[in-house]
Scaffold this motif. Structure first.
Motif, PDB file in Angstrom:
ATOM      1  N   GLN A  18     -15.326 -13.529 -35.764  1.00  0.00           N
ATOM      2  CA  GLN A  18     -15.862 -14.601 -34.930  1.00  0.00           C
ATOM      3  C   GLN A  18     -16.516 -15.687 -35.783  1.00  0.00           C
ATOM      4  O   GLN A  18     -16.392 -16.878 -35.500  1.00  0.00           O
ATOM      5  CB  GLN A  18     -16.874 -14.023 -33.936  1.00  0.00           C
ATOM      6  CG  GLN A  18     -16.245 -13.139 -32.866  1.00  0.00           C
ATOM      7  CD  GLN A  18     -17.287 -12.487 -31.965  1.00  0.00           C
ATOM      8  OE1 GLN A  18     -18.438 -12.334 -32.348  1.00  0.00           O
ATOM      9  NE2 GLN A  18     -16.866 -12.086 -30.781  1.00  0.00           N
ATOM     10  N   TRP A  19     -17.228 -15.268 -36.837  1.00  0.00           N
ATOM     11  CA  TRP A  19     -17.884 -16.248 -37.703  1.00  0.00           C
ATOM     12  C   TRP A  19     -16.842 -17.132 -38.406  1.00  0.00           C
ATOM     13  O   TRP A  19     -16.980 -18.354 -38.440  1.00  0.00           O
ATOM     14  CB  TRP A  19     -18.748 -15.533 -38.748  1.00  0.00           C
ATOM     15  CG  TRP A  19     -19.383 -16.480 -39.715  1.00  0.00           C
ATOM     16  CD1 TRP A  19     -20.507 -17.229 -39.524  1.00  0.00           C
ATOM     17  CD2 TRP A  19     -18.897 -16.815 -41.019  1.00  0.00           C
ATOM     18  NE1 TRP A  19     -20.756 -18.000 -40.636  1.00  0.00           N
ATOM     19  CE2 TRP A  19     -19.792 -17.767 -41.569  1.00  0.00           C
ATOM     20  CE3 TRP A  19     -17.804 -16.394 -41.777  1.00  0.00           C
ATOM     21  CZ2 TRP A  19     -19.619 -18.312 -42.850  1.00  0.00           C
ATOM     22  CZ3 TRP A  19     -17.634 -16.925 -43.052  1.00  0.00           C
ATOM     23  CH2 TRP A  19     -18.541 -17.877 -43.567  1.00  0.00           C
ATOM     24  N   ILE A  20     -15.790 -16.521 -38.948  1.00  0.00           N
ATOM     25  CA  ILE A  20     -14.751 -17.300 -39.637  1.00  0.00           C
ATOM     26  C   ILE A  20     -14.047 -18.236 -38.659  1.00  0.00           C
ATOM     27  O   ILE A  20     -13.763 -19.397 -38.977  1.00  0.00           O
ATOM     28  CB  ILE A  20     -13.751 -16.360 -40.326  1.00  0.00           C
ATOM     29  CG1 ILE A  20     -14.440 -15.599 -41.469  1.00  0.00           C
ATOM     30  CG2 ILE A  20     -12.555 -17.147 -40.873  1.00  0.00           C
ATOM     31  CD1 ILE A  20     -13.540 -14.624 -42.186  1.00  0.00           C
ATOM     32  N   LEU A  21     -13.765 -17.746 -37.452  1.00  0.00           N
ATOM     33  CA  LEU A  21     -13.111 -18.595 -36.451  1.00  0.00           C
ATOM     34  C   LEU A  21     -14.004 -19.772 -36.062  1.00  0.00           C
ATOM     35  O   LEU A  21     -13.514 -20.878 -35.814  1.00  0.00           O
ATOM     36  CB  LEU A  21     -12.754 -17.778 -35.212  1.00  0.00           C
ATOM     37  CG  LEU A  21     -11.620 -16.765 -35.377  1.00  0.00           C
ATOM     38  CD1 LEU A  21     -11.426 -15.969 -34.092  1.00  0.00           C
ATOM     39  CD2 LEU A  21     -10.318 -17.470 -35.752  1.00  0.00           C
ATOM     40  N   ASN A  22     -15.329 -19.551 -36.011  1.00  0.00           N
ATOM     41  CA  ASN A  22     -16.249 -20.650 -35.705  1.00  0.00           C
ATOM     42  C   ASN A  22     -16.206 -21.717 -36.794  1.00  0.00           C
ATOM     43  O   ASN A  22     -16.225 -22.921 -36.502  1.00  0.00           O
ATOM     44  CB  ASN A  22     -17.676 -20.110 -35.563  1.00  0.00           C
ATOM     45  CG  ASN A  22     -17.880 -19.341 -34.279  1.00  0.00           C
ATOM     46  OD1 ASN A  22     -17.127 -19.502 -33.319  1.00  0.00           O
ATOM     47  ND2 ASN A  22     -18.884 -18.479 -34.261  1.00  0.00           N
ATOM     48  N   VAL A  23     -16.135 -21.289 -38.061  1.00  0.00           N
ATOM     49  CA  VAL A  23     -16.049 -22.251 -39.163  1.00  0.00           C
ATOM     50  C   VAL A  23     -14.741 -23.027 -39.079  1.00  0.00           C
ATOM     51  O   VAL A  23     -14.713 -24.257 -39.226  1.00  0.00           O
ATOM     52  CB  VAL A  23     -16.171 -21.538 -40.525  1.00  0.00           C
ATOM     53  CG1 VAL A  23     -15.954 -22.534 -41.675  1.00  0.00           C
ATOM     54  CG2 VAL A  23     -17.538 -20.880 -40.666  1.00  0.00           C
TER      55      VAL A  23
END
Length: 431
Positions: A382-387
């Motif tokens: 989720q963090w990578i997708l947010n970036v």
């Protein structure tokens, strides 16, 4: 010394005032190349309030460099001259007069208007000034990483990665890259170091086919300082049968040697995922290391001797799709019986993030340990997708999570409430 004082006066770092009653001015260190304040004498709540200053995450650096490789973006490096001297102080800080500086009146001191090297809040004040400048010129910050600044002009993009006074600049807007360089130089007198080659101890080699990251020089220095440059190489970083625990062997007479060695190995994992597990195991015994722990650490060094230049490979031709792999080692820790989490992420063919970490709770089965590992991997996805979403990068397909435990896959596919999985529903069903 005179040139240093002239530069500080030109920057309007301080002004002379009568020393207030009851105030003890901060001293300075006379054995430094520049004027450095004795920040260790400052009192929290009086001389400073907050000191935290964010820096860009290693995973963010690797993610942006992998994208730049796939998009064929140019990558530049900037360095700020005397970065900490530009921050404006919000607290009242007084300093004794530096040597060679003659006061026109007795009992005077320097009231600092801008930060100096050595002050507790210097890094925070510098980041505050830089971020305000970038935001005022149209850049945006992502909540996923506050040291990642992005500006969009139509379908063009400009990206800045900030690590204290080192800045990496990339994007497809050549005009904006040149414009922000000019703005930064106008305000801070930056050094344009050209194409990115060496950043935070990481060597960057760019070619038409790929970008390669390594820490060869750092690794060789580590081997030389440890006296193992001529040691016999080892084929693996840690034997699979080795289990480190709080044993009864004699404690090291100087634990600082072990702590410094493990700390340097932790930084080496920025480009060496192959030693991540071994480093995680060693870092558990920083408080009271024994000779067996030091021997295991030296085994990792002998492994590094086989290939000090090994690193990461970001190919130019690759699809933008996120692939993640999750695993766990049930009840691995002999002392606490907590399990280990392991995961890694590929953006196309580029390895951009990885971690080995001990779980916070004791898992009662291998399935539970695997499912908790899958939940942690999901959070990182989720963090990578947010970036990527903030950078307006759309993967060609949805992200894929790989797990080798069939029971875990069944629970993930059927998140049905059950008496034995009630605690899993609370903690892990975000998968």
């Amino acid at each position: 010394m005179k040139h240093e004082l002239d530069a500080l006066e030109l920057n309007k770092t301080w002004r002379l005032v009568d020393c207030p009653a009851g105030v003890k001015p901060v001293g300075f260190d006379r054995y430094k190349a520049r004027l450095v304040a004795k920040g260790f004498t400052q009192t929290k709540g009086v001389n400073f309030l907050e000191t935290f200053s964010p820096v860009v995450k290693p995973a963010t650096i690797r993610l942006v460099l992998a994208l730049a490789s796939m998009k064929h973006w140019p990558i530049y490096q900037l360095d700020v001259n005397n970065a900490f001297l530009h921050g404006n102080l919000s607290e009242d800080v007084y300093m004794t007069l530096p040597p060679g500086f003659i006061s026109p009146q007795p009992n005077q001191c320097c009231k600092l208007l801008k930060s100096l090297y050595g002050l507790r809040q210097s890094s925070r004040m510098w980041y505050d000034k830089l971020s305000h400048l970038l935001l005022s010129h149209g850049y945006q910050q992502t909540s996923s990483d506050y040291s990642l600044f992005v500006k969009f002009i139509g379908d063009q993009i400009s990206i800045l990665l900030v690590y204290v006074d080192d800045i990496v600049l990339t994007g497809n807007s050549i005009s904006e890259l040149a414009a922000i360089k000019s703005i930064l130089h106008q305000h801070f007198r930056i050094k344009d170091l050209g194409p990115l080659k060496y950043f935070l101890g990481i060597e960057v080699a760019q070619s038409e086919k790929e970008i390669c990251l390594s820490q060869r020089k750092y690794c060789l220095n580590l081997l030389e300082d440890s006296g193992l440059l001529g040691a016999k190489p080892a084929s693996v970083p840690m034997d699979s049968t080795t289990r480190l625990y709080h044993d009864k062997n004699p404690l090291l007479s100087d634990p600082f040697v072990y702590r410094r060695l493990v700390g340097r190995l932790i930084y080496l994992t920025t480009t060496r995922p192959d030693i991540m597990y071994a480093t995680q195991q060693l870092s558990q015994f920083m408080a009271s290391p024994t000779k067996s722990h030091l021997q295991a650490a030296k085994h990792v060094l002998r492994y590094l001797k086989t290939s000090p230049s090994k690193g990461l490979f970001f190919p130019r031709e690759s699809e933008i799709q996120l692939l993640s792999f999750s695993d766990s080692d049930w009840a691995r820790c002999p002392d606490t019986r907590r399990s280990l989490i392991g995961y890694c992420f590929f953006l196309g063919s580029s390895l951009v993030s990885w971690k080995t970490k001990k779980q916070t709770t004791v898992a009662r089965s291998s399935t539970e340990a695997e499912y908790r590992a899958l939940a942690n991997t999901t959070c990182e996805v989720q963090w990578i997708l947010n970036v990527l979403q903030f950078l307006r990068i759309s993967p060609i397909r949805p992200p894929v999570l790989y797990c080798d435990n069939q029971s875990t896959l069944h629970i993930a596919a059927n998140p049905v409430f059950h008496e034995r999985t009630k605690h899993l529903e609370v903690h892990c069903h975000l998968v």
